[in-house]
Design a protein around this motif. Structure first.
Motif, mmCIF file in Angstrom:
data_model
loop_
_atom_site.group_PDB
_atom_site.id
_atom_site.type_symbol
_atom_site.label_atom_id
_atom_site.label_comp_id
_atom_site.label_asym_id
_atom_site.label_seq_id
_atom_site.Cartn_x
_atom_site.Cartn_y
_atom_site.Cartn_z
ATOM 1 N N VAL A 73 42.858 24.160 63.004
ATOM 2 C CA VAL A 73 43.141 25.277 62.101
ATOM 3 C C VAL A 73 42.675 24.946 60.687
ATOM 4 O O VAL A 73 42.324 23.798 60.387
ATOM 5 C CB VAL A 73 44.656 25.607 62.073
ATOM 6 C CG1 VAL A 73 45.139 26.015 63.457
ATOM 7 C CG2 VAL A 73 45.468 24.413 61.546
ATOM 8 N N GLN A 74 42.697 25.949 59.819
ATOM 9 C CA GLN A 74 42.408 25.768 58.404
ATOM 10 C C GLN A 74 43.723 25.624 57.639
ATOM 11 O O GLN A 74 44.789 25.961 58.147
ATOM 12 C CB GLN A 74 41.628 26.973 57.860
ATOM 13 C CG GLN A 74 40.291 27.206 58.543
ATOM 14 C CD GLN A 74 39.316 26.069 58.314
ATOM 15 O OE1 GLN A 74 39.152 25.599 57.189
ATOM 16 N NE2 GLN A 74 38.672 25.613 59.386
ATOM 17 N N ILE A 75 43.641 25.119 56.400
ATOM 18 C CA ILE A 75 44.832 25.000 55.554
ATOM 19 C C ILE A 75 44.765 25.993 54.409
ATOM 20 O O ILE A 75 43.739 26.122 53.742
ATOM 21 C CB ILE A 75 44.977 23.578 54.948
ATOM 22 C CG1 ILE A 75 45.149 22.528 56.030
ATOM 23 C CG2 ILE A 75 46.187 23.531 53.988
ATOM 24 C CD1 ILE A 75 45.257 21.112 55.491
ATOM 25 N N GLU A 76 45.880 26.680 54.185
ATOM 26 C CA GLU A 76 46.045 27.482 52.975
ATOM 27 C C GLU A 76 47.073 26.755 52.116
ATOM 28 O O GLU A 76 48.253 26.716 52.456
ATOM 29 C CB GLU A 76 46.547 28.894 53.296
ATOM 30 C CG GLU A 76 46.779 29.744 52.037
ATOM 31 C CD GLU A 76 47.353 31.107 52.344
ATOM 32 O OE1 GLU A 76 48.349 31.496 51.693
ATOM 33 O OE2 GLU A 76 46.819 31.780 53.257
ATOM 34 N N TRP A 77 46.624 26.156 51.016
ATOM 35 C CA TRP A 77 47.525 25.421 50.140
ATOM 36 C C TRP A 77 48.239 26.377 49.189
ATOM 37 O O TRP A 77 47.607 27.255 48.601
ATOM 38 C CB TRP A 77 46.772 24.381 49.325
ATOM 39 C CG TRP A 77 46.307 23.205 50.128
ATOM 40 C CD1 TRP A 77 45.026 22.937 50.528
ATOM 41 C CD2 TRP A 77 47.117 22.141 50.619
ATOM 42 N NE1 TRP A 77 44.991 21.763 51.256
ATOM 43 C CE2 TRP A 77 46.260 21.251 51.326
ATOM 44 C CE3 TRP A 77 48.476 21.835 50.547
ATOM 45 C CZ2 TRP A 77 46.719 20.095 51.940
ATOM 46 C CZ3 TRP A 77 48.941 20.687 51.164
ATOM 47 C CH2 TRP A 77 48.075 19.831 51.838
ATOM 48 N N GLN A 78 49.536 26.198 49.062
ATOM 49 C CA GLN A 78 50.322 26.936 48.079
ATOM 50 C C GLN A 78 50.822 25.923 47.055
ATOM 51 O O GLN A 78 51.752 25.161 47.314
ATOM 52 C CB GLN A 78 51.503 27.647 48.760
ATOM 53 C CG GLN A 78 51.104 28.802 49.659
ATOM 54 C CD GLN A 78 50.556 29.982 48.887
ATOM 55 O OE1 GLN A 78 51.060 30.317 47.814
ATOM 56 N NE2 GLN A 78 49.508 30.610 49.409
ATOM 57 N N ASP A 79 50.161 25.892 45.900
ATOM 58 C CA ASP A 79 50.489 24.949 44.840
ATOM 59 C C ASP A 79 51.558 25.572 43.938
ATOM 60 O O ASP A 79 51.328 26.627 43.356
ATOM 61 C CB ASP A 79 49.219 24.635 44.040
ATOM 62 C CG ASP A 79 49.440 23.587 42.965
ATOM 63 O OD1 ASP A 79 50.515 22.947 42.965
ATOM 64 O OD2 ASP A 79 48.538 23.411 42.125
ATOM 65 N N MET A 80 52.712 24.924 43.835
ATOM 66 C CA MET A 80 53.810 25.515 43.070
ATOM 67 C C MET A 80 54.650 24.455 42.379
ATOM 68 O O MET A 80 54.499 23.257 42.649
ATOM 69 C CB MET A 80 54.693 26.361 43.995
ATOM 70 C CG MET A 80 55.280 25.617 45.169
ATOM 71 S SD MET A 80 56.138 26.731 46.347
ATOM 72 C CE MET A 80 54.775 27.637 47.066
ATOM 73 N N ALA A 81 55.523 24.903 41.492
ATOM 74 C CA ALA A 81 56.430 23.985 40.795
ATOM 75 C C ALA A 81 57.345 23.318 41.815
ATOM 76 O O ALA A 81 57.709 23.924 42.832
ATOM 77 C CB ALA A 81 57.254 24.742 39.763
ATOM 78 N N TRP A 82 57.738 22.075 41.517
ATOM 79 C CA TRP A 82 58.509 21.286 42.468
ATOM 80 C C TRP A 82 59.773 21.998 42.947
ATOM 81 O O TRP A 82 60.071 22.021 44.144
ATOM 82 C CB TRP A 82 58.871 19.940 41.849
ATOM 83 C CG TRP A 82 59.536 19.026 42.833
ATOM 84 C CD1 TRP A 82 60.874 18.850 43.029
ATOM 85 C CD2 TRP A 82 58.880 18.190 43.785
ATOM 86 N NE1 TRP A 82 61.092 17.948 44.042
ATOM 87 C CE2 TRP A 82 59.889 17.527 44.520
ATOM 88 C CE3 TRP A 82 57.541 17.923 44.090
ATOM 89 C CZ2 TRP A 82 59.595 16.619 45.541
ATOM 90 C CZ3 TRP A 82 57.244 17.019 45.109
ATOM 91 C CH2 TRP A 82 58.262 16.382 45.822
ATOM 92 N N GLU A 83 60.513 22.603 42.022
ATOM 93 C CA GLU A 83 61.787 23.226 42.395
ATOM 94 C C GLU A 83 61.606 24.462 43.272
ATOM 95 O O GLU A 83 62.579 24.979 43.842
ATOM 96 C CB GLU A 83 62.613 23.575 41.154
ATOM 97 C CG GLU A 83 62.050 24.665 40.280
ATOM 98 C CD GLU A 83 61.121 24.142 39.196
ATOM 99 O OE1 GLU A 83 60.903 24.866 38.215
ATOM 100 O OE2 GLU A 83 60.605 23.010 39.342
ATOM 101 N N SER A 84 60.370 24.935 43.422
ATOM 102 C CA SER A 84 60.107 26.115 44.256
ATOM 103 C C SER A 84 59.717 25.747 45.688
ATOM 104 O O SER A 84 59.630 26.635 46.549
ATOM 105 C CB SER A 84 58.982 26.954 43.639
ATOM 106 O OG SER A 84 59.342 27.408 42.349
ATOM 107 N N LEU A 85 59.484 24.481 45.948
ATOM 108 C CA LEU A 85 59.000 24.074 47.270
ATOM 109 C C LEU A 85 59.970 24.425 48.391
ATOM 110 O O LEU A 85 59.606 25.106 49.357
ATOM 111 C CB LEU A 85 58.709 22.562 47.278
ATOM 112 C CG LEU A 85 57.544 22.088 46.414
ATOM 113 C CD1 LEU A 85 57.421 20.569 46.469
ATOM 114 C CD2 LEU A 85 56.237 22.730 46.864
#
Length: 263
Positions: free
Chosen positions: A72-84
């Motif tokens: 599969v492919q990866i869709e990265w969701q880059d976010m602030a730590w507290e939102s993980l």
């Protein structure tokens, strides 16, 4: 009585097939051909962006290898730590891949894969600081910084009985540490090593606050069982093939050897 039995049979016919054929998270990922992964790309050398903006680092490359094996492919969701964790629990992402410490507190709401990285927690300070050992930060006059939502912030508050200065990301606390607005920062060893390498005005205080392990994070629902199991075997497999060791050496500069703690 016969009428009651009839209704039970009808309900069974309606409910049982739906239950039996509910797709697992792994099946959904393979079907869509994409896995959505949350991370915080501010932690060199684990996960960060290179000068061109491309995701890179130990965790990034390990997950790219996993996606290759999964097909599969990866869709990265880059976010602030507290939102993980909130993004995982609300099903905005399939999993979290970051330098996330495996703690009993987090296990109340999420679950982890087997550990994929052994490290430790250290303390950063300015080189001109009189502090030498990490326990010197216990002094009431010492101002300690930590990333919001991190285990480090929790440790400072609960174990050291101090109120940490909280920051959304590394860039914010690094700036305050350099300018003297805070005296020290507690964070992951790999990140501290990298920062000292690129900021000669900083130093790592002697000693480890405690050992630490990173785990991939997933939801606790039964649909995620097969996904967690797949990643557990993936971690074991790439350690056996030597692919894990190659990535480890590339980003840490050290040879990887199995640890009696996590391997």
């Amino acid at each position: 009585m016969k009428r009651l039995v009839s209704w039970v049979v009808v309900l069974s016919v309606i409910i049982i097939p739906t239950f039996l054929f509910a797709a697992t998270t792994l099946e959904e990922i393979v079907k869509r051909g994409k896995i959505i992964i949350a991370t915080d790309m501010t932690s060199v050398p684990m996960q960060y962006r290179d000068p061109s903006g491309k995701p890179t680092g130990f965790t990034i490359e390990l997950m790219e290898l996993a996606a290759k094996y999964m097909g599969v492919q990866i869709e990265w969701q880059d976010m602030a730590w507290e939102s993980l964790i909130p993004s995982l629990l609300t099903k905005k992402v399939d999993m979290i891949a970051a330098n996330m410490s495996m703690t009993l507190t987090r296990l109340k709401t999420i679950r982890f894969s087997e550990p994929f990285f052994l490290t430790g927690i250290r303390v950063l300070a300015r080189k001109d600081s009189k502090m030498v050992y990490w326990k010197d930060i216990i002094d009431p006059s010492v101002k300690i910084g930590a990333t919001m939502g991190s285990v480090h912030a929790d440790y400072v508050e609960k174990q050291l009985r101090k109120k940490p200065f909280l920051y959304e990301n590394l860039a914010e606390w690094l700036s305050d540490l350099k300018t003297g607005r805070i005296d020290a920062v507690m964070d992951d060893e790999m990140l501290c090593i990298e920062l000292v390498k690129n900021n000669p005005e900083l130093k790592i205080l002697e000693g480890y606050v405690r050992p630490d392990t990173y785990g991939l994070a997933f939801r606790q629902d039964s649909e995620s069982d097969s996904l967690v199991n797949w990643f557990n075997w993936f971690i074991r497999w790439v350690k056996l093939t030597g692919e894990y060791g190659e990535i480890y050496k590339k980003y840490t500069g050290m040879e990887w050897t199995p640890s009696p703690i996590i391997d």
